[in-house]
Scaffold this motif. Structure first.
Motif, short mmCIF file in Angstrom:
data_model
loop_
_atom_site.label_atom_id
_atom_site.label_comp_id
_atom_site.label_asym_id
_atom_site.label_seq_id
_atom_site.Cartn_x
_atom_site.Cartn_y
_atom_site.Cartn_z
N LEU A 185 20.29 -11.96 11.43
CA LEU A 185 20.28 -10.92 12.46
C LEU A 185 20.29 -9.51 11.87
N ALA A 186 20.59 -9.40 10.59
CA ALA A 186 20.65 -8.08 9.96
C ALA A 186 19.30 -7.38 10.07
N GLY A 187 19.32 -6.15 10.51
CA GLY A 187 18.09 -5.38 10.63
C GLY A 187 17.36 -5.57 11.94
N ARG A 188 17.78 -6.53 12.75
CA ARG A 188 17.14 -6.72 14.05
C ARG A 188 17.77 -5.81 15.09
N GLN A 189 16.99 -5.49 16.10
CA GLN A 189 17.52 -4.74 17.24
C GLN A 189 18.21 -5.73 18.17
N LEU A 190 19.53 -5.72 18.16
CA LEU A 190 20.28 -6.69 18.93
C LEU A 190 20.52 -6.21 20.35
N ARG A 191 20.54 -7.15 21.26
CA ARG A 191 20.91 -6.86 22.64
C ARG A 191 22.38 -7.24 22.81
N GLY A 192 23.24 -6.25 22.91
CA GLY A 192 24.66 -6.53 22.99
C GLY A 192 25.32 -6.53 21.62
N LEU A 193 26.58 -6.88 21.59
CA LEU A 193 27.35 -6.89 20.36
C LEU A 193 26.96 -8.08 19.49
N LEU A 194 27.22 -7.95 18.19
CA LEU A 194 26.89 -9.03 17.26
C LEU A 194 27.57 -10.33 17.67
N TRP A 195 28.85 -10.26 18.04
CA TRP A 195 29.59 -11.48 18.39
C TRP A 195 29.00 -12.14 19.63
N ASP A 196 28.47 -11.35 20.56
CA ASP A 196 27.79 -11.93 21.71
C ASP A 196 26.56 -12.72 21.27
N ASN A 197 25.84 -12.21 20.28
CA ASN A 197 24.62 -12.87 19.81
C ASN A 197 24.90 -14.15 19.05
N VAL A 198 26.05 -14.21 18.39
CA VAL A 198 26.37 -15.42 17.61
C VAL A 198 27.26 -16.38 18.37
N PHE A 199 27.63 -16.04 19.60
CA PHE A 199 28.57 -16.87 20.36
C PHE A 199 28.06 -18.30 20.52
N GLY A 200 26.88 -18.47 21.10
CA GLY A 200 26.34 -19.81 21.32
C GLY A 200 26.10 -20.57 20.02
N PRO A 201 25.40 -19.96 19.04
CA PRO A 201 25.22 -20.66 17.77
C PRO A 201 26.51 -21.03 17.07
N LEU A 202 27.54 -20.19 17.22
CA LEU A 202 28.81 -20.52 16.56
C LEU A 202 29.49 -21.71 17.24
N VAL A 203 29.37 -21.80 18.57
CA VAL A 203 29.89 -22.98 19.26
C VAL A 203 29.16 -24.23 18.78
N ALA A 204 27.83 -24.14 18.66
CA ALA A 204 27.04 -25.29 18.19
C ALA A 204 27.41 -25.65 16.76
N ALA A 205 27.58 -24.64 15.91
CA ALA A 205 27.96 -24.90 14.52
C ALA A 205 29.33 -25.54 14.43
N GLY A 206 30.27 -25.06 15.26
CA GLY A 206 31.60 -25.66 15.26
C GLY A 206 31.58 -27.10 15.72
N ALA A 207 30.80 -27.39 16.75
CA ALA A 207 30.70 -28.77 17.23
C ALA A 207 30.05 -29.66 16.19
N GLY A 208 29.00 -29.16 15.54
CA GLY A 208 28.35 -29.95 14.49
C GLY A 208 29.25 -30.20 13.31
N ALA A 209 29.97 -29.16 12.89
CA ALA A 209 30.88 -29.30 11.74
C ALA A 209 32.02 -30.26 12.06
N LEU A 210 32.60 -30.13 13.24
CA LEU A 210 33.73 -30.98 13.60
C LEU A 210 33.29 -32.44 13.73
#
Length: 427
Positions: A185-210
């Motif tokens: 995401l670095a260098g991209r024009q984000l819509r909203g805060l960074l944490w908003d953009n990674v919220f869904g992927p982080l949930v998916a990553a947590g579920a996959g890791a667990l």
């Protein structure tokens, strides 16, 4: 002045909770599904590996890792994968030399052949890991199924969820996925805060890791001797080992388009993969059985006895493994480069420790892996994270961050170990 500037700087509006809540269930489903697919392919490949490398040679009275058997199995693996690429619908996807960790969704017809080619490769012994093709399959499945079950959700979101979920499953932690996402995401024009953009992927990553953790109980810690308080000599060791490992890795990167071009001139996947398998068998005979396969179990075996080999033996294994990675990635085997590069960097670091005992084995392994991964993957956060988790020593983190700087200067702006469709390297 600085505070006035900060107050005047525009801030992106945060997404309301009601916009993020609908992401949780799809992310959980993608996370669990991506992990289960990865574990299923890994389990099937391990079962076939036991047949090929234990049951069959024992039944035939041949040494499990004799030169003859390595040549036979690796050449046969090249033939089998070549048949899949040639005959199976979808041809197991595009040329793997053109693909990185991030994958565009592939048509569903491609995915079964890609899975089959990956499982055969993992079982047969070529020096590649499962990461690139498993990410590609999970992205393709999530994009296809998600577009049918929830057509209002953007297709790019399904791909992002699957990529993050698979990285979380591969490493057994969502931290690696979060780092990769933030880097992408670095260098991209984000819509909203960074944490908003990674919220869904982080949930998916947590579920996959667990899911991976609960089912397979993976660990990356090599159980090397504990590293104590760092000193000035340790800083010098970290800078030198990481830089030399990066230089070694760049040798393979620069050779990649030429080796790939030589196999490509054969004009057909069958001769290219068959010849590639034969060459890998010869390299296995030269480097020993620890230089076969993706390298994660093998690097753990190396680390059990850091003093058990000479510096020449460790470095020789690193060079052979790097050559095997180069050949496997060039001739058409479907697989990723992170895990074999970890073996190369770890063997190089242990060689540095054996040559100069003042280099602590944990520090040698961590910085060797760091420099090698920076050269091969050009993924800074993944390189730092992987190097750190192998030794589980918080005291090494500061040294790794400093060692990454000269290593990064050696690799940045130079060709990458990924090619365009015309065979020229990506920069």
């Amino acid at each position: 002045m600085a505070s006035d500037t900060a107050q005047q700087a525009p801030t992106a509006p945060a997404a309301p909770a009601r916009a993020l809540l609908p992401l949780i269930l799809p992310a959980l489903l993608v996370g669990v599904g991506s992990s289960l697919l990865f574990l299923g392919v890994s389990e099937a490949a391990e079962a076939l590996q036991h047949v090929l490398w234990r049951n069959l040679p024992d039944a035939l009275g041949v040494g499990r890792y004799s030169v003859l058997w390595m040549l036979v199995v690796l050449t046969a693996t090249g033939v089998a994968v070549g048949l899949v690429v040639w005959k199976v619908p979808g041809h197991a996807g595009p040329d793997p030399a053109t693909l990185g960790l991030a994958a565009a969704p592939m048509p569903p017809v491609v995915l079964p052949g890609l899975l089959l080619a990956t499982a055969l490769m993992l079982a047969g012994g070529p020096s590649l890991g499962p990461e690139n093709p498993i990410i590609a399959v999970n992205v393709g499945l999530a994009f296809w199924l998600g577009g049918r079950l929830a057509p209002r959700m953007p297709g790019g979101l399904w791909a992002a969820l699957a990529e993050a979920a698979t990285i979380g499953a591969l490493f057994g932690t969502p931290v690696a996925a979060a780092l990769v996402i933030s880097e992408a995401l670095a260098g991209r024009q984000l819509r909203g805060l960074l944490w908003d953009n990674v919220f869904g992927p982080l949930v998916a990553a947590g579920a996959g890791a667990l899911t991976t953790t609960l089912v397979a109980h993976p660990t990356f810690d090599l159980q090397l001797p504990a590293f104590g308080r760092p000193g000035w000599g340790d800083l010098l060791s970290a800078l030198v080992v990481a830089s030399l490992a990066a230089v070694l890795g760049m040798c393979a990167v620069y050779a990649f388009p030429y080796v790939h071009g030589a196999f490509r001139r054969l004009g057909h996947p069958m001769p290219a993969l068959t010849l590639g398998g034969l060459v890998l068998g010869l390299l296995g005979a030269l480097g020993g059985h620890l230089t076969l396969f993706k390298g994660l179990d093998e690097v753990a075996e190396l680390a059990r006895d850091p003093e058990g080999r000479s510096a020449g033996a460790f470095v020789g294994m690193a060079v052979v493994k790097l050559a095997a990675l180069l050949v496997a990635a060039s001739c058409g085997f479907r697989g990723g480069r992170i895990f074999p590069a970890v073996f190369v960097g770890a063997a190089f670091g242990l060689g540095a420790h054996t040559l100069v005992p003042a280099v602590h084995p944990a520090l040698g392994v961590a910085t060797g892996v760091l420099g090698m991964l920076l050269a091969v993957t050009r993924q800074g956060w993944v390189s730092l994270f992987t190097a750190a988790v192998l030794v589980s020593s918080p005291e090494i983190l500061a040294l790794l961050c400093l060692a990454s700087l000269p290593a990064w200067l050696l690799v940045t702006g130079r060709p990458q170990m990924q090619l365009r469709a015309d065979g020229t390297p990506v920069r």
